[in-house]
Design a protein around this motif. Structure first.
Motif, PDB file in Angstrom:
ATOM      1  N   LEU A 323      69.774  17.245  69.062  1.00  0.00           N
ATOM      2  CA  LEU A 323      71.017  16.510  68.899  1.00  0.00           C
ATOM      3  C   LEU A 323      70.831  15.052  69.328  1.00  0.00           C
ATOM      4  CD1 LEU A 323      74.069  16.255  68.418  1.00  0.00           C
ATOM      5  CD2 LEU A 323      74.427  17.106  70.765  1.00  0.00           C
ATOM      6  N   GLY A 324      70.142  14.847  70.427  1.00  0.00           N
ATOM      7  CA  GLY A 324      69.905  13.489  70.912  1.00  0.00           C
ATOM      8  C   GLY A 324      69.114  12.662  69.923  1.00  0.00           C
ATOM      9  N   GLY A 325      68.145  13.282  69.243  1.00  0.00           N
ATOM     10  CA  GLY A 325      67.352  12.570  68.249  1.00  0.00           C
ATOM     11  C   GLY A 325      68.204  12.094  67.075  1.00  0.00           C
ATOM     12  N   LYS A 326      69.134  12.921  66.655  1.00  0.00           N
ATOM     13  CA  LYS A 326      70.018  12.537  65.547  1.00  0.00           C
ATOM     14  C   LYS A 326      70.918  11.361  65.952  1.00  0.00           C
ATOM     15  CE  LYS A 326      70.184  17.200  63.542  1.00  0.00           C
ATOM     16  NZ  LYS A 326      71.040  18.394  63.255  1.00  0.00           N
ATOM     17  N   ILE A 327      71.450  11.430  67.172  1.00  0.00           N
ATOM     18  CA  ILE A 327      72.316  10.354  67.652  1.00  0.00           C
ATOM     19  C   ILE A 327      71.519   9.061  67.794  1.00  0.00           C
ATOM     20  CG2 ILE A 327      73.740   9.575  69.605  1.00  0.00           C
ATOM     21  CD1 ILE A 327      74.399  12.551  70.099  1.00  0.00           C
ATOM     22  N   TYR A 328      70.306   9.179  68.316  1.00  0.00           N
ATOM     23  CA  TYR A 328      69.450   7.996  68.477  1.00  0.00           C
ATOM     24  C   TYR A 328      69.166   7.352  67.125  1.00  0.00           C
ATOM     25  CZ  TYR A 328      65.613   4.959  69.850  1.00  0.00           C
ATOM     26  OH  TYR A 328      64.822   3.852  70.055  1.00  0.00           O
ATOM     27  N   LYS A 329      68.870   8.151  66.133  1.00  0.00           N
ATOM     28  CA  LYS A 329      68.568   7.626  64.803  1.00  0.00           C
ATOM     29  C   LYS A 329      69.775   6.898  64.221  1.00  0.00           C
ATOM     30  CE  LYS A 329      67.056   9.057  60.173  1.00  0.00           C
ATOM     31  NZ  LYS A 329      66.630  10.213  59.322  1.00  0.00           N
ATOM     32  N   CYS A 332      70.891   3.972  67.618  1.00  0.00           N
ATOM     33  CA  CYS A 332      70.001   3.214  68.507  1.00  0.00           C
ATOM     34  C   CYS A 332      68.757   2.658  67.829  1.00  0.00           C
ATOM     35  CB  CYS A 332      69.552   4.095  69.679  1.00  0.00           C
ATOM     36  SG  CYS A 332      70.873   5.037  70.471  1.00  0.00           S
ATOM     37  N   ALA A 333      68.258   3.351  66.808  1.00  0.00           N
ATOM     38  CA  ALA A 333      66.944   3.036  66.249  1.00  0.00           C
ATOM     39  C   ALA A 333      66.886   1.663  65.590  1.00  0.00           C
ATOM     40  CB  ALA A 333      66.518   4.117  65.254  1.00  0.00           C
ATOM     41  N   ASP A 334      67.992   1.184  65.040  1.00  0.00           N
ATOM     42  CA  ASP A 334      67.970  -0.115  64.376  1.00  0.00           C
ATOM     43  C   ASP A 334      67.558  -1.222  65.348  1.00  0.00           C
ATOM     44  OD1 ASP A 334      68.698   0.948  61.985  1.00  0.00           O
ATOM     45  OD2 ASP A 334      70.806   0.341  62.086  1.00  0.00           O
ATOM     46  N   CYS A 335      67.950  -1.116  66.601  1.00  0.00           N
ATOM     47  CA  CYS A 335      67.618  -2.144  67.587  1.00  0.00           C
ATOM     48  C   CYS A 335      66.376  -1.778  68.401  1.00  0.00           C
ATOM     49  CB  CYS A 335      68.790  -2.375  68.536  1.00  0.00           C
ATOM     50  SG  CYS A 335      70.274  -3.051  67.729  1.00  0.00           S
ATOM     51  N   HIS A 336      66.352  -0.554  68.904  1.00  0.00           N
ATOM     52  CA  HIS A 336      65.262  -0.152  69.798  1.00  0.00           C
ATOM     53  C   HIS A 336      64.075   0.448  69.049  1.00  0.00           C
ATOM     54  CE1 HIS A 336      67.417  -0.985  73.526  1.00  0.00           C
ATOM     55  NE2 HIS A 336      68.483  -0.435  72.988  1.00  0.00           N
ATOM     56  N   ASN A 394      81.137  11.906  73.012  1.00  0.00           N
ATOM     57  CA  ASN A 394      81.649  12.717  74.112  1.00  0.00           C
ATOM     58  C   ASN A 394      80.563  12.912  75.169  1.00  0.00           C
ATOM     59  OD1 ASN A 394      79.987  14.968  73.369  1.00  0.00           O
ATOM     60  ND2 ASN A 394      81.552  15.670  71.920  1.00  0.00           N
ATOM     61  N   ASP A 395      80.912  13.574  76.262  1.00  0.00           N
ATOM     62  CA  ASP A 395      79.970  13.712  77.368  1.00  0.00           C
ATOM     63  C   ASP A 395      78.690  14.423  76.950  1.00  0.00           C
ATOM     64  OD1 ASP A 395      81.840  12.468  78.952  1.00  0.00           O
ATOM     65  OD2 ASP A 395      82.558  14.303  79.918  1.00  0.00           O
ATOM     66  N   GLY A 396      78.829  15.473  76.149  1.00  0.00           N
ATOM     67  CA  GLY A 396      77.651  16.206  75.716  1.00  0.00           C
ATOM     68  C   GLY A 396      76.740  15.376  74.836  1.00  0.00           C
ATOM     69  N   GLU A 397      77.328  14.546  73.976  1.00  0.00           N
ATOM     70  CA  GLU A 397      76.534  13.706  73.086  1.00  0.00           C
ATOM     71  C   GLU A 397      75.820  12.597  73.858  1.00  0.00           C
ATOM     72  OE1 GLU A 397      79.145  14.149  68.970  1.00  0.00           O
ATOM     73  OE2 GLU A 397      79.794  12.757  70.554  1.00  0.00           O
ATOM     74  N   VAL A 398      76.506  11.998  74.843  1.00  0.00           N
ATOM     75  CA  VAL A 398      75.851  10.985  75.681  1.00  0.00           C
ATOM     76  C   VAL A 398      74.693  11.627  76.440  1.00  0.00           C
ATOM     77  CG1 VAL A 398      76.132   9.448  77.662  1.00  0.00           C
ATOM     78  CG2 VAL A 398      77.915   9.566  75.907  1.00  0.00           C
ATOM     79  N   ALA A 400      72.958  14.147  75.549  1.00  0.00           N
ATOM     80  CA  ALA A 400      71.882  14.469  74.609  1.00  0.00           C
ATOM     81  C   ALA A 400      71.034  13.250  74.277  1.00  0.00           C
ATOM     82  CB  ALA A 400      72.473  15.067  73.333  1.00  0.00           C
ATOM     83  N   VAL A 401      71.675  12.119  73.997  1.00  0.00           N
ATOM     84  CA  VAL A 401      70.890  10.944  73.613  1.00  0.00           C
ATOM     85  C   VAL A 401      70.132  10.384  74.811  1.00  0.00           C
ATOM     86  CG1 VAL A 401      72.690   9.176  73.931  1.00  0.00           C
ATOM     87  CG2 VAL A 401      70.916   8.865  72.203  1.00  0.00           C
ATOM     88  N   VAL A 402      70.725  10.414  76.006  1.00  0.00           N
ATOM     89  CA  VAL A 402      69.995   9.963  77.187  1.00  0.00           C
ATOM     90  C   VAL A 402      68.807  10.890  77.452  1.00  0.00           C
ATOM     91  CG1 VAL A 402      70.118   9.618  79.689  1.00  0.00           C
ATOM     92  CG2 VAL A 402      71.986   8.823  78.229  1.00  0.00           C
ATOM     93  N   SER A 403      69.006  12.198  77.280  1.00  0.00           N
ATOM     94  CA  SER A 403      67.909  13.155  77.477  1.00  0.00           C
ATOM     95  C   SER A 403      66.796  12.911  76.466  1.00  0.00           C
ATOM     96  CB  SER A 403      68.441  14.590  77.342  1.00  0.00           C
ATOM     97  OG  SER A 403      69.383  14.879  78.354  1.00  0.00           O
ATOM     98  N   TYR A 404      67.165  12.610  75.222  1.00  0.00           N
ATOM     99  CA  TYR A 404      66.169  12.333  74.187  1.00  0.00           C
ATOM    100  C   TYR A 404      65.337  11.113  74.548  1.00  0.00           C
ATOM    101  CZ  TYR A 404      64.180  10.942  69.705  1.00  0.00           C
ATOM    102  OH  TYR A 404      63.300  10.564  68.703  1.00  0.00           O
ATOM    103  N   ILE A 405      65.997  10.052  74.977  1.00  0.00           N
ATOM    104  CA  ILE A 405      65.292   8.828  75.349  1.00  0.00           C
ATOM    105  C   ILE A 405      64.365   9.078  76.535  1.00  0.00           C
ATOM    106  CG2 ILE A 405      65.629   6.502  76.310  1.00  0.00           C
ATOM    107  CD1 ILE A 405      68.271   6.427  74.680  1.00  0.00           C
ATOM    108  N   ARG A 406      64.795   9.914  77.466  1.00  0.00           N
ATOM    109  CA  ARG A 406      63.995  10.202  78.662  1.00  0.00           C
ATOM    110  C   ARG A 406      62.832  11.146  78.383  1.00  0.00           C
ATOM    111  NH1 ARG A 406      66.250   9.835  83.885  1.00  0.00           N
ATOM    112  NH2 ARG A 406      66.026  12.081  84.335  1.00  0.00           N
ATOM    113  N   ASN A 407      62.749  11.679  77.158  1.00  0.00           N
ATOM    114  CA  ASN A 407      61.689  12.641  76.853  1.00  0.00           C
ATOM    115  C   ASN A 407      61.014  12.363  75.509  1.00  0.00           C
ATOM    116  OD1 ASN A 407      61.709  15.041  78.972  1.00  0.00           O
ATOM    117  ND2 ASN A 407      63.842  14.418  78.658  1.00  0.00           N
TER     118      ASN A 407
END
Length: 430
Positions: A323-329, A332-336, A394-398, A400-407
């Motif tokens: 889920l975090g990967g999808k949110i990041y894409k 976030c991916a356009d900038c980072h 929402n809290d779960g989505e935040v 997820a994306v923070v967990s994805y970035i950390r891993n």
């Protein structure tokens, strides 16, 4: 039995008397014994130097209320014990320091005592400022005497009982404060000593980057080892651990860029540190910033104690990261970048960024929730910012994306839970 009782009372009285004597000795007002001002100084040069040192000590930020007159006080310094309001340090004779002498000002910086001898609360970082030399203190005082006086009364501190009982500071000082001007280490270079003097003294870096106990005292054995800033709810990372942002493997120019400009190829300053750079460090000359970088890079590396944390099951982790990967894409991916390498100087890297993988994920959570804004500096006057995603995710989505970035991209850190995100969703931004 009566004799035993009498002996017990006598022993208690003796212990109390001994404790009072020790406290009195440790808190003696030695104003008369302190070094006196230099005999001959150029007044104009002294004021100019004082202005520089006041900026170095970040005095303007704390002694200026939001939207208020500069150095007139009134800003609330939030602590776990209540709010301490910064005083007026303009030369107004009624509400400022217009009736103070250079000796009085030295006493405040060096011994943490006001003109009338009352003890100052350590929200004013005299535990660091005590290292400032008399010559520098006199220059700062000369500058403060030169600014326009502002007739603005000081606010009463709003501290809970028993912390509003000022006499208790005698005990606190006996435990956590020893006055003493910085002493140069002869085996180190002049540049290193200058950096140490600034970091330990006027820079008061340990005020945030060192863990504090329940009484607000710092652990000198863990100085600059990282600390959670209570109430504000940011984590000031360890400057001595390469598992956080220890600077031992940083290039000097990257450290100086971060301190003076707020950005470097290794990261960007956000949160409370952005204010420090914007209001203070960017105004330092290159020699002093370089000296601070040399000193910080030389700090002994320490192994950070890992916090024991129960991990989710492999299936749960996989689901969160997917889920975090999808949110990041999507967001976030356009900038980072998909690679996590960012686009310097606009967008900091996330890959191999120890600020992302620290044991405490609070900073990363708060940036995703509230956005990230680097300071405006002379070298970076129009910094790029990151929008807040708290209203969108929402809290779960935040989590997820923070967990994805950390891993991802070689990063490795425990996943973040929705409850951790919720804890910081409604806290103040600074």
């Amino acid at each position: 039995m009566k004799r035993i009782f009498k002996w017990g009372i006598a022993a208690l009285v003796l212990l109390i008397a001994l404790a009072v004597g020790v406290l009195a000795m440790l808190n003696v007002d030695d104003r008369a014994a302190q070094p006196q001002p230099a005999a001959a100084v150029n007044p104009a040069e002294q004021v100019t130097r004082g202005a520089y040192l006041v900026r170095t000590g970040d005095c303007v930020a704390c002694h200026t209320a939001r939207g208020g007159r500069e150095l007139a006080g009134g800003r609330a310094i939030q602590t776990p014990f209540g709010a301490v309001y910064s005083p007026n340090v303009t030369p107004d004779k009624e509400s400022g320091i217009g009736n103070w002498s250079a000796d009085d000002f030295w006493q405040a910086l060096h011994n943490g005592k006001s003109k009338d001898g009352s003890l100052l609360y350590p929200a004013f970082p005299y535990t660091n400022y005590t290292k400032v030399t008399r010559a520098d203190a006199d220059a700062m005082f000369a500058y403060l005497r030169s600014v326009p006086p502002v007739p603005q009364k000081n606010l009463q501190h709003d501290l809970r009982f028993p912390y509003n009982q000022r006499f208790l500071l005698y005990g606190w000082r006996a435990l956590y404060f020893r006055p003493g001007v910085y002493q140069a280490e002869t085996q180190q270079s002049v540049e290193w000593n200058r950096g140490a003097y600034l970091v330990q003294g006027l820079g008061h870096c340990s005020a945030c980057h060192t863990t504090r106990n329940a009484l607000g005292g710092t652990d000198l054995k863990a100085e600059l080892g990282g600390g959670f800033i209570p109430v504000v709810n940011w984590y000031a990372p360890s400057l001595t651990s390469d598992e956080e942002i220890g600077l031992g493997d940083w290039d000097i120019q990257h450290i100086t860029g971060l301190l003076k400009n707020g950005i470097s190829p290794r990261g960007t300053v956000l949160g409370p540190m952005a204010e420090v750079v914007g209001a203070s460090l960017q105004h330092l000359n290159d020699e002093d910033v370089g000296a601070m970088a040399v000193y910080l890079k030389s700090l002994p590396r320490q192994k950070q104690a890992s916090e024991v944390k129960e991990r989710a099951s492999p299936d749960q982790v996989a689901s969160v990261l997917e889920l975090g990967g999808k949110i990041y894409k999507n967001h976030c991916a356009d900038c980072h970048q998909a690679s996590g390498k960012g686009q310097w100087p606009a967008y900091p890297p996330l890959a191999s960024n120890h600020a992302i993988t620290m044991t405490s994920p609070v900073n990363a959570i708060r940036v995703v929730l509230n956005g990230g804004f680097a300071p405006s500096t002379a070298a970076n006057p129009r910094p790029y910012g990151m929008p807040p995603y708290g209203p969108l995710l929402n809290d779960g989505e935040v989590a997820a994306v923070v967990s994805y970035i950390r891993n991802s991209w070689g990063n490795k850190a425990p996943v973040v839970s929705a409850s951790e995100v919720n804890r910081y969703r409604a806290v103040p931004l600074d």
